[in-house]
Design an enzyme around this catalytic site. Structure first.
Site: not given
Lengths: 444, 331
Positions: A63, A65-67, A184, A283, A310
């Site tokens: 999990h 996030h590499l954006r 999620h 979140n 995350d």
């Protein structure tokens, strides 16, 4: 720029925290492993002193996030995977909430290639469950599964697949190619405008509440759906004591469910919101001390299968503002292993073999990358390895991290453990605690 | 005191000093010349990210009567509308040399951030932030309660100077969930020794209220008849709580709300003779309070407004001029 030698010998390391051994890495695999002094070491091998260091299979994050594409101002595949390597990871699963969304074979292949070109960690794109994460119709899951990126994990992360019939269809459909839906869990109507955990602290400081029931209700529904259609379900970033109970119950019924917890939910609580510092806005939100204890217990007893970061980088301007206006999320790749050591290993609740299980073996299996990652530390296996000095301590400095964003909630905190070296198929991506650029790459 | 952010931060001594100073300020306001030279040359910025004409003019009047220079800065718009950021606004005010910033903001915690983020070094007065706090409202409410229920009844100082609110009972009625007035009052009244009962429909009390230092009730009639409060504070009910917007309506209809939680002549009659009726304004006549209740002899609502200026003078004075006994600080 560093030349990339092909042979290393790790002296006196403790595989999975066991007895000391010398380990030779050559040709991209573990070439030899035995008691110190007992193995043949090629003359040109680079010596790595690993006395009292723990050798783990390379960590796998389910999990991240590499954006990229879309928010390269916060993180790129290159910067994010450098952070991954620095944190001991050899594989990351890149979440789909990019711009454009990773909901087609084209986007997932692009992300996969960017990862391959960067060369710091294997990037396994996660495909969106629904087109544009809109929760209305299924994305072309088959096309992503059969693309060069070989997508096996599907998630609308950041949003919940709350429509029950759409969730049922997704759970069923991915069975055709051994996929898994990573949910999620956030009931949207119960969390409109939600800012932090709903409870004693939110009542006092006047921030809109994100109740535990909004997570637990979705998890309860999803495990029952997974049971009904005989599918595999993965629960992202579980955060409440009630969620642990539901997953424990589901597993006792034989439902094929796996669950993850983030490092931050293992240690931080909603008391931090009293500072109104949006660094702590995430979140699902930070919960109570009782929830923290419940997720630790769930991780120790196997109810929670894995730790996943995350990792959610954000620009300064998305965090330097009012709490209610700030983005959700915190970085985690470079602190995850230390947090697990601090919360689980040092207090004696888990062994280093357990750490290998929750940060490498199990996530590799859930993500269907177990042919290359999460392998035993044994001769002939791919040399995807992480060497940790558990006796070291460090004070976290956001500006000094490899990630392009500074939103670490651990800034200024002292954490145990230091990643000394990371090897991806025998190439050192980290050596002496510093990221090593791939051969042929320009100096950065 | 460097800032005034939350009544929960105030010790009993702090609270009494504010109220007693407010009494001195109120006394000066009956003079022919109302203006005091105390804050001459100091700059007070009213920074309003949310409309509130009443609160703004009250702070403006307070600052001007202390001879401060007042700058009104309306920075409406949320991050969604991409207004200037809180940080840039703060840096601007710092560069202009503001001595005090009175801030009203839609986001809970924004004044706390202004005070603690290192963006500016002015004193920060919270003039209402989101659903968090509105400390000067609670102070003016306590001042009003003390004047009526301690001062005038006790036969001592008519303003009750020096006294706390020990033993007094205050009912706070209405939308506690979204109310910064309720949060501020619960903390301050408790610090001053009063007992508080919150009366609301169950949908309008926060989860977690059980740790607050007060009682809660869903029954206004029983609270008035059985508990016999000395003061009843009615909270404004926002129109958006009645519609099916975000989160849906919190109660079935305005009529039903009024039936169970509105203060009318019949409920007024349940109160002890000395009890006072309060409202932070602006009132929804016919919803949370009837015209008879709002206009009755018991109502001190207009006086609350007047006391607001005195309390805000006291807060500005104590934050900017410091020790009231220091030389040159004579009132």
């Amino acid at each position: 720029m560093t030349t990339d030698p092909t042979t290393y010998v790790l002296r006196g390391v403790r595989p999975l925290g066991g007895d000391p051994a010398d380990v030779v890495l050559a040709g991209g695999v573990v070439a030899a492993l035995g008691a110190p002094g007992s193995v043949d070491v090629p003359g040109d091998a680079v010596e790595v002193d690993g006395a009292d260091h723990v050798l783990l299979p390379g960590l796998v994050d389910l999990h991240t996030h590499l954006r990229e594409p879309g928010r390269e101002d916060a993180e790129t595949v290159a910067s994010g995977t450098r952070a991954a390597a620095a944190g001991g990871f050899t594989a990351v699963h890149a979440m789909a909430n990019t711009s454009p969304v990773a909901d087609t074979a084209g986007v997932v292949e692009q992300v996969w290639r960017l990862g391959r070109d960067a060369g710091f960690a294997d990037v396994h794109p996660v495909g969106a469950v629904t087109v544009g994460l809109a929760g209305e119709r299924l994305a072309e899951l088959g096309a992503m599964a059969h693309s060069a990126a070989r997508v096996r994990v599907f998630s609308d992360d950041g949003r919940c697949v709350d429509d029950p019939i759409l969730m049922r269809r997704a759970l069923e459909y991915v069975k055709a190619f051994g996929g898994v839906v990573a949910q999620h869990a956030q009931e949207p109507r119960l969390t409109e405008g939600a800012q932090m955990n709903e409870g004693v602290v939110s009542a006092e400081i006047g921030l809109a509440g994100w109740p535990a029931v909004a997570e637990e209700a979705i998890i309860a529904r999803d495990v029952l759906l997974a049971e009904h259609v005989g599918s595999r379900l993965h629960v992202c970033h579980l955060s409440t004591a009630g969620s642990v109970e539901i997953v424990r119950w589901a597993k006792s019924r034989g439902i094929d469910v796996t669950a993850e917890v983030t490092p931050h939910h293992l240690v931080l609580t909603d008391e931090l919101a009293r500072t109104y510092d949006p660094t702590y806005k995430v979140n699902p939100p930070l919960r109570t001390a009782a929830d923290v204890e419940a997720v630790r217990e769930g991780l120790a007893d196997g109810t929670i299968d894995i730790v996943a970061t995350d990792h959610a980088p954000h620009t300064r301007e998305d965090k330097d503002c009012e709490w209610a206006a700030a983005a959700f999320g915190m970085t985690g790749l470079e602190t995850a292993l230390s947090v697990v050591q601090q919360t689980m290993v040092d207090p004696g609740r888990m062994t280093w073999a357990d750490v290998a299980r929750v940060l490498s073996v199990a996530p590799a299996r859930i993500g269907r990358v177990e042919h290359a990652h999460g392998r035993p530390v044994a001769v002939g296996e791919p040399a995807n390895l992480t060497l940790v000095d558990p006796a070291a301590t460090r004070v976290v400095d956001g500006a000094a991290q490899a990630t392009a964003s500074g939103n670490t909630p651990f800034a200024g905190r002292e954490l145990p453990g230091r990643v000394v070296a990371t090897f991806l198929r025998g190439r050192a991506t980290v050596l002496d605690g510093a990221v090593v650029e791939p051969a042929g790459a320009g100096a950065r | 005191m460097k800032h005034l952010l939350s009544t929960a931060d105030l010790s009993k001594d702090d609270a009494l000093l504010l109220l007693d100073t407010a009494a001195q300020m109120a006394a000066t306001q009956s003079r022919a010349i109302k203006k005091l030279p105390t804050l001459r040359g100091r700059t007070v910025v009213n920074l309003f990210f949310e409309d509130s004409t009443r609160t703004r003019i009250s702070f403006e009047a307070a600052a001007k009567r202390l001879s401060a220079d007042v700058i009104n800065f309306s920075a409406k718009g949320s991050s969604v509308s991409k207004g200037e950021s809180l940080k840039d606004t703060a840096l601007t005010l710092h560069a202009m040399g503001a001595d005090a910033v009175v801030v009203r903001h839609w986001a809970s915690g924004a004044p706390y951030q202004l005070a603690h983020a290192g963006w500016l070094d002015a004193a920060v007065l919270n003039a209402g932030d989101g659903t968090h706090q509105h400390p000067t409202q609670a102070l003016l409410d306590a001042f009003t309660i003390r004047r009526h229920l301690v001062g005038r009844r006790g036969g001592g100082d008519p303003d009750g100077v020096g006294a706390d609110l020990a033993g007094l009972r205050v009912a706070i009625v209405g939308d506690v969930l979204h109310s910064r007035v309720a949060r501020s009052n619960v903390a301050l009244l408790r610090t001053l020794g009063a007992e508080v009962t919150l009366v609301s429909p169950p949908t309008l009390v926060p989860v977690g209220v059980e740790t607050w230092p007060c009682r809660t009730s869903y029954d206004l009639d029983a609270t008035l008849a059985d508990w016999q409060p000395d003061a009843v504070m009615m909270l404004r009910v926002q129109r958006e709580r009645m519609s099916g917007g975000t989160g849906g309506a919190f109660f079935p209809s305005p009529l039903e709300y009024t039936r169970y939680y509105g203060l009318d002549a019949r409920r007024l009659a349940l109160l002890p003779d000395h009890a006072i009726v309060m409202h932070p304004g602006p009132m929804n006549r016919g919803l949370e309070i009837s015209a008879e209740a709002a206009d009755s002899d018991r109502a001190v609502i207009v006086e609350q407004v007047a006391n607001g200026v005195a309390v805000r003078m006291a807060a500005l004075y104590l934050l900017l001029a410091g020790d009231p006994s220091a030389e040159g600080n004579d009132l």
